[in-house]
Motif scaffolding. Structure first.
Motif, PDB file in Angstrom:
ATOM      1  N   PHE A 142      60.901 -19.044  16.812  1.00  0.00           N
ATOM      2  CA  PHE A 142      61.624 -17.968  16.151  1.00  0.00           C
ATOM      3  C   PHE A 142      60.654 -17.037  15.438  1.00  0.00           C
ATOM      4  O   PHE A 142      60.860 -15.829  15.374  1.00  0.00           O
ATOM      5  CB  PHE A 142      62.605 -18.541  15.113  1.00  0.00           C
ATOM      6  CG  PHE A 142      63.895 -19.015  15.702  1.00  0.00           C
ATOM      7  CD1 PHE A 142      64.749 -18.131  16.334  1.00  0.00           C
ATOM      8  CD2 PHE A 142      64.254 -20.345  15.627  1.00  0.00           C
ATOM      9  CE1 PHE A 142      65.946 -18.565  16.875  1.00  0.00           C
ATOM     10  CE2 PHE A 142      65.446 -20.789  16.158  1.00  0.00           C
ATOM     11  CZ  PHE A 142      66.283 -19.892  16.782  1.00  0.00           C
ATOM     12  N   LEU A 143      59.580 -17.600  14.886  1.00  0.00           N
ATOM     13  CA  LEU A 143      58.634 -16.792  14.128  1.00  0.00           C
ATOM     14  C   LEU A 143      57.945 -15.747  14.989  1.00  0.00           C
ATOM     15  O   LEU A 143      57.443 -14.749  14.474  1.00  0.00           O
ATOM     16  CB  LEU A 143      57.570 -17.695  13.475  1.00  0.00           C
ATOM     17  CG  LEU A 143      58.038 -18.441  12.219  1.00  0.00           C
ATOM     18  CD1 LEU A 143      57.030 -19.512  11.857  1.00  0.00           C
ATOM     19  CD2 LEU A 143      58.246 -17.479  11.078  1.00  0.00           C
ATOM     20  N   VAL A 144      57.909 -15.960  16.294  1.00  0.00           N
ATOM     21  CA  VAL A 144      57.301 -14.975  17.166  1.00  0.00           C
ATOM     22  C   VAL A 144      58.115 -13.686  17.153  1.00  0.00           C
ATOM     23  O   VAL A 144      57.623 -12.628  17.482  1.00  0.00           O
ATOM     24  CB  VAL A 144      57.182 -15.526  18.600  1.00  0.00           C
ATOM     25  CG1 VAL A 144      56.646 -14.489  19.560  1.00  0.00           C
ATOM     26  CG2 VAL A 144      56.264 -16.744  18.600  1.00  0.00           C
ATOM     27  N   ALA A 145      59.370 -13.760  16.712  1.00  0.00           N
ATOM     28  CA  ALA A 145      60.188 -12.555  16.617  1.00  0.00           C
ATOM     29  C   ALA A 145      60.585 -12.226  15.189  1.00  0.00           C
ATOM     30  O   ALA A 145      60.762 -11.067  14.870  1.00  0.00           O
ATOM     31  CB  ALA A 145      61.451 -12.703  17.457  1.00  0.00           C
ATOM     32  N   CYS A 146      60.776 -13.209  14.322  1.00  0.00           N
ATOM     33  CA  CYS A 146      61.305 -12.938  12.992  1.00  0.00           C
ATOM     34  C   CYS A 146      60.715 -13.855  11.932  1.00  0.00           C
ATOM     35  O   CYS A 146      59.666 -14.380  12.090  1.00  0.00           O
ATOM     36  CB  CYS A 146      62.815 -13.064  12.975  1.00  0.00           C
ATOM     37  SG  CYS A 146      63.658 -12.395  14.407  1.00  0.00           S
ATOM     38  N   THR A 165      53.860 -17.119   8.856  1.00  0.00           N
ATOM     39  CA  THR A 165      52.631 -16.848   9.586  1.00  0.00           C
ATOM     40  C   THR A 165      52.165 -15.448   9.248  1.00  0.00           C
ATOM     41  O   THR A 165      52.976 -14.555   8.983  1.00  0.00           O
ATOM     42  CB  THR A 165      52.816 -16.993  11.108  1.00  0.00           C
ATOM     43  OG1 THR A 165      51.563 -16.769  11.762  1.00  0.00           O
ATOM     44  CG2 THR A 165      53.831 -16.008  11.647  1.00  0.00           C
ATOM     45  N   ASP A 166      50.863 -15.260   9.238  1.00  0.00           N
ATOM     46  CA  ASP A 166      50.273 -13.949   8.946  1.00  0.00           C
ATOM     47  C   ASP A 166      49.563 -13.365  10.150  1.00  0.00           C
ATOM     48  O   ASP A 166      48.909 -12.330  10.046  1.00  0.00           O
ATOM     49  CB  ASP A 166      49.275 -14.060   7.777  1.00  0.00           C
ATOM     50  CG  ASP A 166      49.966 -14.419   6.471  1.00  0.00           C
ATOM     51  OD1 ASP A 166      51.132 -14.004   6.292  1.00  0.00           O
ATOM     52  OD2 ASP A 166      49.347 -15.099   5.628  1.00  0.00           O
ATOM     53  N   ASN A 167      49.672 -14.034  11.292  1.00  0.00           N
ATOM     54  CA  ASN A 167      49.019 -13.514  12.507  1.00  0.00           C
ATOM     55  C   ASN A 167      49.912 -13.697  13.728  1.00  0.00           C
ATOM     56  O   ASN A 167      49.573 -14.373  14.689  1.00  0.00           O
ATOM     57  CB  ASN A 167      47.646 -14.177  12.712  1.00  0.00           C
ATOM     58  CG  ASN A 167      47.764 -15.655  13.048  1.00  0.00           C
ATOM     59  OD1 ASN A 167      48.675 -16.325  12.586  1.00  0.00           O
ATOM     60  ND2 ASN A 167      46.834 -16.147  13.866  1.00  0.00           N
ATOM     61  N   LEU A 168      51.101 -13.072  13.675  1.00  0.00           N
ATOM     62  CA  LEU A 168      52.043 -13.174  14.786  1.00  0.00           C
ATOM     63  C   LEU A 168      51.454 -12.661  16.087  1.00  0.00           C
ATOM     64  O   LEU A 168      51.655 -13.234  17.155  1.00  0.00           O
ATOM     65  CB  LEU A 168      53.315 -12.380  14.459  1.00  0.00           C
ATOM     66  CG  LEU A 168      54.402 -13.107  13.670  1.00  0.00           C
ATOM     67  CD1 LEU A 168      55.510 -12.137  13.307  1.00  0.00           C
ATOM     68  CD2 LEU A 168      54.971 -14.256  14.487  1.00  0.00           C
ATOM     69  N   ASP A 173      45.649 -15.893  20.651  1.00  0.00           N
ATOM     70  CA  ASP A 173      45.779 -17.343  20.569  1.00  0.00           C
ATOM     71  C   ASP A 173      47.161 -17.686  20.005  1.00  0.00           C
ATOM     72  O   ASP A 173      48.004 -16.822  19.826  1.00  0.00           O
ATOM     73  CB  ASP A 173      44.674 -17.899  19.667  1.00  0.00           C
ATOM     74  CG  ASP A 173      44.388 -19.365  19.948  1.00  0.00           C
ATOM     75  OD1 ASP A 173      45.131 -19.947  20.744  1.00  0.00           O
ATOM     76  OD2 ASP A 173      43.434 -19.902  19.361  1.00  0.00           O
ATOM     77  N   VAL A 174      47.398 -18.950  19.693  1.00  0.00           N
ATOM     78  CA  VAL A 174      48.662 -19.371  19.092  1.00  0.00           C
ATOM     79  C   VAL A 174      48.666 -18.978  17.617  1.00  0.00           C
ATOM     80  O   VAL A 174      47.701 -19.233  16.903  1.00  0.00           O
ATOM     81  CB  VAL A 174      48.841 -20.894  19.225  1.00  0.00           C
ATOM     82  CG1 VAL A 174      50.133 -21.343  18.557  1.00  0.00           C
ATOM     83  CG2 VAL A 174      48.827 -21.304  20.694  1.00  0.00           C
ATOM     84  N   PRO A 175      49.744 -18.337  17.109  1.00  0.00           N
ATOM     85  CA  PRO A 175      49.789 -17.977  15.686  1.00  0.00           C
ATOM     86  C   PRO A 175      49.670 -19.211  14.798  1.00  0.00           C
ATOM     87  O   PRO A 175      50.181 -20.287  15.127  1.00  0.00           O
ATOM     88  CB  PRO A 175      51.171 -17.321  15.532  1.00  0.00           C
ATOM     89  CG  PRO A 175      51.540 -16.864  16.901  1.00  0.00           C
ATOM     90  CD  PRO A 175      50.931 -17.853  17.845  1.00  0.00           C
ATOM     91  N   TYR A 219      54.211  -6.129  10.717  1.00  0.00           N
ATOM     92  CA  TYR A 219      53.724  -6.286  12.081  1.00  0.00           C
ATOM     93  C   TYR A 219      53.190  -7.685  12.337  1.00  0.00           C
ATOM     94  O   TYR A 219      53.509  -8.316  13.349  1.00  0.00           O
ATOM     95  CB  TYR A 219      52.648  -5.232  12.347  1.00  0.00           C
ATOM     96  CG  TYR A 219      51.987  -5.313  13.708  1.00  0.00           C
ATOM     97  CD1 TYR A 219      52.732  -5.293  14.873  1.00  0.00           C
ATOM     98  CD2 TYR A 219      50.593  -5.384  13.818  1.00  0.00           C
ATOM     99  CE1 TYR A 219      52.141  -5.350  16.115  1.00  0.00           C
ATOM    100  CE2 TYR A 219      49.978  -5.440  15.063  1.00  0.00           C
ATOM    101  CZ  TYR A 219      50.741  -5.425  16.201  1.00  0.00           C
ATOM    102  OH  TYR A 219      50.147  -5.485  17.436  1.00  0.00           O
ATOM    103  N   GLN A 220      52.391  -8.208  11.420  1.00  0.00           N
ATOM    104  CA  GLN A 220      51.719  -9.485  11.643  1.00  0.00           C
ATOM    105  C   GLN A 220      52.398 -10.664  10.968  1.00  0.00           C
ATOM    106  O   GLN A 220      52.034 -11.804  11.210  1.00  0.00           O
ATOM    107  CB  GLN A 220      50.262  -9.409  11.138  1.00  0.00           C
ATOM    108  CG  GLN A 220      49.322  -8.637  12.051  1.00  0.00           C
ATOM    109  CD  GLN A 220      48.939  -9.431  13.289  1.00  0.00           C
ATOM    110  OE1 GLN A 220      49.474 -10.501  13.555  1.00  0.00           O
ATOM    111  NE2 GLN A 220      48.013  -8.916  14.076  1.00  0.00           N
ATOM    112  N   LYS A 221      53.405 -10.409  10.106  1.00  0.00           N
ATOM    113  CA  LYS A 221      53.937 -11.486   9.288  1.00  0.00           C
ATOM    114  C   LYS A 221      55.387 -11.828   9.651  1.00  0.00           C
ATOM    115  O   LYS A 221      56.180 -10.946   9.950  1.00  0.00           O
ATOM    116  CB  LYS A 221      53.850 -11.112   7.807  1.00  0.00           C
ATOM    117  CG  LYS A 221      52.426 -10.943   7.305  1.00  0.00           C
ATOM    118  CD  LYS A 221      52.394 -10.625   5.815  1.00  0.00           C
ATOM    119  CE  LYS A 221      50.964 -10.490   5.308  1.00  0.00           C
ATOM    120  NZ  LYS A 221      50.912 -10.214   3.855  1.00  0.00           N
TER     121      LYS A 221
END
Length: 460
Positions: A14-18, A392-395, A399-401, A370-372
């Motif tokens: 989910f974090l990859v989108a939100c 996460t601070d590097n979406l 590599d994998v966030p 953008y990144q969070k």
């Protein structure tokens, strides 16, 4: 963390989108009566015990597929027959409305079948075979109403006769269909820029499969509405497919699908969406499209004495008045999905256990940078509760966030993990004091060791 890490790996997706956040605290009362305070060491142990209890409950869901297969089959069969019938009714209503051309007309079964046959001559095959037809469609400039019954077979395939060089259409899924007062109100004949639609409360579609004898009822128990707004007025039938609305929205309310005689029921309390016109730039070209900006879903599934409730919503927070640059097909700091996501699954389900227990899984996710991204999952099973926070601070990375995670108990005990994907060891704390560690022994096997040298295994 432990075993699927409490949906942690799912939440990482989910974090990859939100994204979300949160924690709670406890007090030393029980229904207003003082109780002996729990030591911080025992609070740390309680975190692990609660983790095991919740994992054990959700692990019992592994048998749901076989245990509830009759219910799944009943709903699936009901959905198939009702979906087929809905398609037939919509086709007949649309053909009658077009043929009436803005006038008030009544169409009986013979006239409707004539319209259907005429329409099928322009396609590859007829979609339906009808018999025992008593359907009637009433058309006015602002509404279409369908009543009556029919036995319908639906096109499924064709067989090629090489001897005659002709195709023979194959029809199946035969069902008796009864329609009661299914009415759609719409401005079919007026020239305007705003169109309001209404599926009027009280309509029903009942089906009975001829082979299986299984019955289903789709009931419209409240008005369902929709609205489409264009920049300029015109008749609805004169609109071409390439004309993009300025805004659109719909709301289906209190629609219930019942598999008769099985105890299985799907209730759609609300299904709504809003959409708006957006301009996209892709290299040197610019296009105008309409995209959903908000989606809400509330519903319930019932199987005898057990039930599941679902509430879900997603909302875009982007400034859609600006042109969005999608050149290259990738997000950028200037153009990324800014969204809030909420999903809550709750109910009373036995699963693989011996007694029905209430549970809830409440996900709140947010991405406004953008990144969070951040997310919170609150899990409750009967009297056991945990909260899992993620960020996460590097979406956007090759590599994998890196996902930070924190699992908290209402008593204040918690485990914090800096990198969920590479987790091996973490402290079990209350406040700033560690009372143990949790470590990864092997795939899906974890162990907790406390400062008094006791050890608790964590359910695989």
């Amino acid at each position: 963390m432990f075993k699927k890490t409490f949906l942690a790996f799912a939440c990482s997706t989910f974090l990859v989108a939100c994204g979300g956040g949160g924690s709670t605290s406890s007090n030393n009362t029980d229904n207003g009566n003082p109780v002996a305070p729990v030591s911080d060491l025992n609070k740390a142990k309680q975190l692990i015990d609660t983790t095991n209890n919740i994992i054990s409950y959700f692990d019992s869901f592994d048998g749901l597929q076989s245990q509830y297969q009759p219910t799944f089959d009943a709903i699936s069969d009901a959905g198939t027959d009702t979906g087929n019938a809905s398609g037939l009714i919509l086709t007949l209503a649309s053909l009658a409305q077009q043929d009436a051309n803005g006038s008030t007309q009544e169409y009986n079964a013979t006239q409707l079948e004539a319209l259907l046959n005429e329409d099928s001559t322009y396609g590859e095959h007829p979609d339906y075979q009808l018999s025992n037809n008593t359907l009637k469609v009433s058309v006015t400039p602002n509404s279409v109403t369908v009543t009556g019954g029919v036995t319908a077979k639906y096109w499924t395939d064709y067989v090629w006769d090489y001897k005659t060089q002709k195709r023979h259409d194959v029809f199946g899924d035969e069902a008796n269909v009864t329609v009661t007062n299914l009415k759609l109100e719409a401005p079919f004949s007026a020239s305007q820029s705003t169109y309001d639609f209404k599926l009027v409360a009280g309509g029903k579609i009942a089906t009975k499969n001829v082979v299986s004898k299984k019955e289903a009822i789709l009931a419209v128990n409240s008005d369902s509405t929709a609205q489409v707004v264009y920049n300029n007025p015109a008749k609805l039938g004169d609109r071409s497919n390439d004309q993009v609305p300025k805004t659109a929205q719909f709301k289906f309310a209190n629609v219930v699908l019942t598999a008769v005689g099985t105890g299985a029921e799907l209730s759609l309390t609300e299904f709504s969406s809003k959409a708006t016109q957006v301009q996209f730039k892709d290299g040197l070209s610019t296009s105008t499209e309409i995209i959903p900006t908000e989606l809400n879903l509330k519903g319930k599934a019932i199987a005898g004495t057990e039930n599941l409730n679902l509430e879900a919503s997603i909302k875009l927070n982007n400034d859609l008045s600006k042109v969005i640059d999608i050149t290259g097909g990738n997000e950028s700091a200037a153009a990324f999905i800014n969204a809030d996501l909420n999903v809550k699954l709750s109910g009373n389900v036995k699963g693989g256990g011996t007694s029905i227990k209430p549970f809830s899984v409440d996900l709140t996710a947010k991405r406004n940078e953008y990144q969070k991204g951040t997310a919170t999952i609150k899990i409750t099973v009967d009297k056991d509760a945990l909260t899992a926070d993620f960020k996460t601070d590097n979406l956007i990375t090759t590599d994998v966030p890196v996902v930070w995670a924190k699992l908290s108990h209402p008593n204040g005990a918690y485990v914090e993990i800096a990198d969920l994907d590479n987790f091996s060891l973490a402290q079990i704390k209350v406040g700033n004091t560690a009372y143990g560690t949790v470590s990864k022994v092997s795939d899906n096997v974890y162990s907790a060791k406390f400062t008094d040298n006791t050890v608790k295994a964590i359910a695989p």
